[in-house]
Scaffold this motif. Structure first.
Motif, mmCIF file in Angstrom:
data_model
loop_
_atom_site.group_PDB
_atom_site.id
_atom_site.type_symbol
_atom_site.label_atom_id
_atom_site.label_comp_id
_atom_site.label_asym_id
_atom_site.label_seq_id
_atom_site.Cartn_x
_atom_site.Cartn_y
_atom_site.Cartn_z
ATOM 1 N N ASP A 1 -22.735 -14.327 -8.340
ATOM 2 C CA ASP A 1 -23.787 -13.655 -8.117
ATOM 3 C C ASP A 1 -25.181 -14.810 -8.407
ATOM 4 O OD1 ASP A 1 -22.639 -11.531 -7.935
ATOM 5 O OD2 ASP A 1 -23.103 -10.655 -10.034
ATOM 6 N N ASP B 1 -25.519 -16.375 -4.938
ATOM 7 C CA ASP B 1 -26.287 -15.670 -4.315
ATOM 8 C C ASP B 1 -27.656 -15.535 -4.539
ATOM 9 O OD1 ASP B 1 -23.941 -14.832 -2.723
ATOM 10 O OD2 ASP B 1 -23.539 -12.923 -4.000
ATOM 11 N N LYS B 2 -27.984 -15.740 -5.780
ATOM 12 C CA LYS B 2 -29.222 -15.368 -5.991
ATOM 13 C C LYS B 2 -29.938 -16.911 -5.736
ATOM 14 C CE LYS B 2 -32.588 -13.080 -7.995
ATOM 15 N NZ LYS B 2 -32.663 -11.573 -7.580
ATOM 16 N N GLU C 1 -30.519 -16.774 -1.972
ATOM 17 C CA GLU C 1 -31.758 -15.946 -1.598
ATOM 18 C C GLU C 1 -33.093 -16.434 -1.692
ATOM 19 O OE1 GLU C 1 -30.674 -12.130 -3.485
ATOM 20 O OE2 GLU C 1 -32.654 -12.013 -3.863
ATOM 21 N N TYR D 1 -22.714 -1.890 -15.957
ATOM 22 C CA TYR D 1 -23.110 -3.214 -15.389
ATOM 23 C C TYR D 1 -22.056 -3.390 -14.253
ATOM 24 C CZ TYR D 1 -23.271 -8.319 -14.688
ATOM 25 O OH TYR D 1 -23.540 -9.608 -14.154
ATOM 26 N N LYS D 2 -22.186 -3.404 -12.943
ATOM 27 C CA LYS D 2 -21.309 -3.498 -11.936
ATOM 28 C C LYS D 2 -20.111 -3.014 -11.940
ATOM 29 C CE LYS D 2 -21.283 -7.805 -10.142
ATOM 30 N NZ LYS D 2 -21.480 -9.107 -9.448
ATOM 31 N N ASP E 1 -26.707 -0.434 -12.805
ATOM 32 C CA ASP E 1 -26.560 -1.562 -12.234
ATOM 33 C C ASP E 1 -25.516 -2.026 -11.518
ATOM 34 O OD1 ASP E 1 -27.874 -3.906 -11.590
ATOM 35 O OD2 ASP E 1 -27.590 -4.968 -13.414
ATOM 36 N N GLU F 1 -25.195 -3.787 -8.721
ATOM 37 C CA GLU F 1 -25.205 -5.038 -7.952
ATOM 38 C C GLU F 1 -25.048 -5.859 -9.196
ATOM 39 O OE1 GLU F 1 -24.144 -5.315 -5.052
ATOM 40 O OE2 GLU F 1 -24.289 -3.073 -4.563
ATOM 41 N N ASP G 1 -28.214 -7.191 -10.461
ATOM 42 C CA ASP G 1 -29.471 -7.535 -10.255
ATOM 43 C C ASP G 1 -30.329 -7.572 -11.706
ATOM 44 O OD1 ASP G 1 -29.100 -8.621 -7.973
ATOM 45 O OD2 ASP G 1 -29.843 -6.748 -6.899
ATOM 46 N N THR G 2 -30.077 -6.365 -12.289
ATOM 47 C CA THR G 2 -31.010 -6.250 -13.615
ATOM 48 C C THR G 2 -30.317 -7.023 -14.540
ATOM 49 O OG1 THR G 2 -31.499 -4.032 -12.891
ATOM 50 C CG2 THR G 2 -32.019 -4.244 -15.323
ATOM 51 N N ILE H 1 -29.007 -9.839 -14.211
ATOM 52 C CA ILE H 1 -29.444 -11.277 -14.102
ATOM 53 C C ILE H 1 -30.966 -11.393 -14.625
ATOM 54 C CG2 ILE H 1 -30.439 -13.025 -12.429
ATOM 55 C CD1 ILE H 1 -28.120 -12.461 -10.627
ATOM 56 N N GLU H 2 -31.790 -10.277 -14.424
ATOM 57 C CA GLU H 2 -33.335 -10.381 -14.942
ATOM 58 C C GLU H 2 -33.101 -10.376 -16.406
ATOM 59 O OE1 GLU H 2 -35.899 -10.438 -13.446
ATOM 60 O OE2 GLU H 2 -34.858 -10.728 -11.573
#
Lengths: 151, 176
Positions: free
Chosen positions: A61, A64-65, A68, B98-99, B122, B124, B126-127, B129-130
């Motif tokens: 991931d 990917d980030k 991106e 998560y995922k 969430d 994918e 993404d949150t 990672i945030e």
């Protein structure tokens, strides 16, 4: 049969390396930057691997980030700042020099300094004690013995 | 005499340093979010198709964000504690699924009970990672101003719940 087995043995390890996704880049420079970044960022799951080496899902991931962000035109610094803001300085394989990492960075020089000081003092002590008093007769005797042997 | 004291001293120092090192947990990465504003949260809910879970709607409350997934074995271990906690306390416990696959998540909750006030999905990550999530389960405590005050990585155990999370939540709730 034997030959096929040998080929299989040779090829299997290379499959493990192929876990890294194939990516498309506009130019070789961007690609180099991408590889440089994932080499320098640590995978938080398997902590002794960088993002490039790790097969952990989070590493994928984060690759990917990185990809991106790099294709969106972000600079290397923006990307590392993004990672540090979320995962802390621990994501950097090369920790920045600051008050917490001072000991880490200075330890090699410090230890080398201590080693040099110990070495110097040992050498000096030996030199100071290495001149025992030998009287002239003994000295002469020793010299003649050595001379006789040489002859 | 002093000849022996020096090596002994070095040995004791080394032993002390190594003993401290053994006690440290290298997997515990200090979160850069402590006492900083919580990252954004704006996700669909697991149980209500239309509505979203947002950080803004939680402002003014003390809340807990618990990151979990049905594929996460360690989550199973802490789940009973979360169930207990939600029965005892009226603190908003937000789940971050998560995922995960929605169906798996729902089955998991049907089997083990649902301690969450609301669950954000969430899919994918993404949150995740945030929020700097790297080892599910993770648990964050967020105060009324939306600041992250505590983060626990890995399953919450009874001691952490009793000695850290509950007192902290009580303190944050009573504070203005």
């Amino acid at each position: 049969m034997m030959r096929a087995a040998l080929w299989a043995l040779i090829l299997v390890p290379s499959l493990a390396l192929a876990a890294i996704e194939s990516r498309e880049f506009d130019d070789p420079l961007t690609e180099a930057r991408y590889h440089d970044l994932i080499d320098k960022l640590r995978c938080l799951v398997c902590q002794n691997q960088n993002l490039a080496d790790s097969n952990a899902e989070l590493a994928r991931d984060l690759r990917d980030k990185t990809y991106e962000m790099i294709t969106a035109g972000k600079s290397d610094e923006e990307i590392t700042d993004f990672m540090v803001a979320r995962y802390g300085e621990f994501v950097l394989y090369e920790p920045p020099f600051n008050i917490h990492t001072m000991l880490l960075w200075l330890a090699p020089a410090l230890l080398a300094g201590i080693g040099a000081a110990v070495f110097y003092s040992l050498v000096r002590r030996r030199r100071d004690t290495a001149a025992p008093d030998v009287d002239a007769a003994d000295m002469e005797k020793a010299r003649s013995l050595l001379g006789n042997r040489d002859a | 005499m002093t000849r022996y004291l020096l090596p002994l001293g070095i040995f004791l120092l080394l032993a002390a340093v190594l003993a401290v090192g053994l006690k440290l947990n290298p997997r515990e990465v200090p979160s850069p979010f402590i006492d900083k504003p919580a990252p954004a949260l704006d996700l669909p809910q697991l149980f209500d198709g239309g509505a979203r879970v947002t950080g803004a709607s939680l402002k003014g409350k003390v809340w807990i964000l618990n990151v979990w997934a049905s594929w996460c074995l360690e989550c199973r271990r802490e789940h009973g504690l979360l169930n207990d906690f939600s029965r005892r306390s009226n603190v908003t416990l937000v789940g971050l699924n998560y995922k995960d696959a929605d169906a798996d998540a729902r089955n998991w909750l049907a089997e083990l009970g649902n301690p969450y006030s609301v669950i954000a999905v969430d899919r994918e990550g993404d949150t995740g990672i945030e929020w700097g999530v790297y080892g599910v389960p993770e648990t964050f405590v967020i105060d009324k101003e939306g600041m992250v005050r505590y983060k626990h990585i890995g399953p919450v155990d009874a001691l952490v719940m009793r000695d850290t999370i509950e007192p902290l939540v009580a303190r944050l709730e009573s504070g203005s």
